[in-house]
Design a protein around this motif. Sequence first.
Motif, PDB file in Angstrom:
ATOM      1  N   ARG A 147       0.835  -1.213   0.000  1.00  6.87           N
ATOM      2  CA  ARG A 147       0.000   0.000   0.000  1.00  6.87           C
ATOM      3  C   ARG A 147       0.862   1.252   0.000  1.00  6.87           C
ATOM      4  O   ARG A 147       0.557   2.229  -0.670  1.00  6.87           O
ATOM      5  N   MET A 148       1.931   1.225   0.784  1.00  7.21           N
ATOM      6  CA  MET A 148       2.807   2.393   0.867  1.00  7.21           C
ATOM      7  C   MET A 148       3.509   2.633  -0.471  1.00  7.21           C
ATOM      8  O   MET A 148       3.756   3.782  -0.829  1.00  7.21           O
TER       9      MET A 148
ATOM     10  N   ARG B  21      -4.260   5.460   3.674  1.00  4.88           N
ATOM     11  CA  ARG B  21      -5.588   5.434   4.297  1.00  4.88           C
ATOM     12  C   ARG B  21      -5.609   4.449   5.457  1.00  4.88           C
ATOM     13  O   ARG B  21      -4.800   3.540   5.529  1.00  4.88           O
ATOM     14  N   LEU B  22      -6.580   4.654   6.332  1.00  5.92           N
ATOM     15  CA  LEU B  22      -6.742   3.781   7.492  1.00  5.92           C
ATOM     16  C   LEU B  22      -7.292   2.433   7.028  1.00  5.92           C
ATOM     17  O   LEU B  22      -8.329   2.377   6.383  1.00  5.92           O
TER      18      LEU B  22
ATOM     19  N   TRP C 283       3.333   4.730  13.251  1.00  2.00           N
ATOM     20  CA  TRP C 283       4.049   5.449  12.196  1.00  2.00           C
ATOM     21  C   TRP C 283       3.089   5.818  11.070  1.00  2.00           C
ATOM     22  O   TRP C 283       3.150   6.933  10.548  1.00  2.00           O
ATOM     23  N   LEU C 284       2.207   4.874  10.717  1.00  5.83           N
ATOM     24  CA  LEU C 284       1.238   5.157   9.659  1.00  5.83           C
ATOM     25  C   LEU C 284       0.287   6.277  10.062  1.00  5.83           C
ATOM     26  O   LEU C 284      -0.089   7.107   9.223  1.00  5.83           O
TER      27      LEU C 284
ATOM     28  N   ARG D 231      -0.112   9.559   7.948  1.00  6.65           N
ATOM     29  CA  ARG D 231      -1.452   9.930   7.505  1.00  6.65           C
ATOM     30  C   ARG D 231      -1.755  11.378   7.879  1.00  6.65           C
ATOM     31  O   ARG D 231      -2.329  12.131   7.102  1.00  6.65           O
ATOM     32  N   ALA D 232      -1.324  11.798   9.074  1.00  6.26           N
ATOM     33  CA  ALA D 232      -1.532  13.183   9.515  1.00  6.26           C
ATOM     34  C   ALA D 232      -0.768  14.150   8.629  1.00  6.26           C
ATOM     35  O   ALA D 232      -1.302  15.209   8.240  1.00  6.26           O
ATOM     36  N   VAL D 233       0.458  13.793   8.264  1.00  5.81           N
ATOM     37  CA  VAL D 233       1.248  14.651   7.364  1.00  5.81           C
ATOM     38  C   VAL D 233       0.585  14.728   5.997  1.00  5.81           C
ATOM     39  O   VAL D 233       0.451  15.815   5.408  1.00  5.81           O
ATOM     40  N   ALA D 234       0.147  13.591   5.467  1.00  7.07           N
ATOM     41  CA  ALA D 234      -0.498  13.582   4.147  1.00  7.07           C
ATOM     42  C   ALA D 234      -1.785  14.398   4.164  1.00  7.07           C
ATOM     43  O   ALA D 234      -2.071  15.141   3.211  1.00  7.07           O
TER      44      ALA D 234
END
Length: 182
Positions: free
Chosen positions: A111-112, A118-119, A137-138, A142-145
């Motif tokens: 996925r990465m 996405r969650l 870490w994801l 996700r927060a940065v994205a």
Amino acid sequence: MRAEGQNLRRRHYVSYHVQGRLLGALVLLEVLMVLVAVIYLYGRFDALLETQLYSIHRAPAGTLASQMFYELAVTVVAMTVVNAIALLVAHLIWQNYVERVLLQFRAQLERMAELDFRLHSDLDSDLHESVAMLARWLDAERAVATELRELVPLLDRIGEMTPEEREALSARLVKVERLLSL
């Protein structure tokens, strides 16, 4: 600090939950097996002694020591077979556990590679600490994205913004830059 000390692993990726249960089961199996072996050998040795003592008119089938040694050898071989089977089962359980952890990593890496942050509900954080670390870490990525997704459209309107809006945008960009440099 020595150079070798810098390269030592700080985390030990073991699962005390799974390995503790496997170890407990193997110890319990050993105790039960020794108990059964002692009871079996007691019964067999008792029968051999009685046969030897009360058979006055018959020639013995073999020496008592050789008969006892035979019974002991049968017991040791049986215990060895049971131990080999138990270790094989423990190995299969542990291999299954490790493969489940690696399967989650492999799926997330795929996925990465597609930049999909996405969650996903298939990450089982309770399975192992390393999976929990991956989930944390994801969440950060996700927060940065999400922050970047919100900031990009604002950059097109930078000429129309008031000085206060530009300062707020600049502060958000600095925050994102800090998050990206971690």
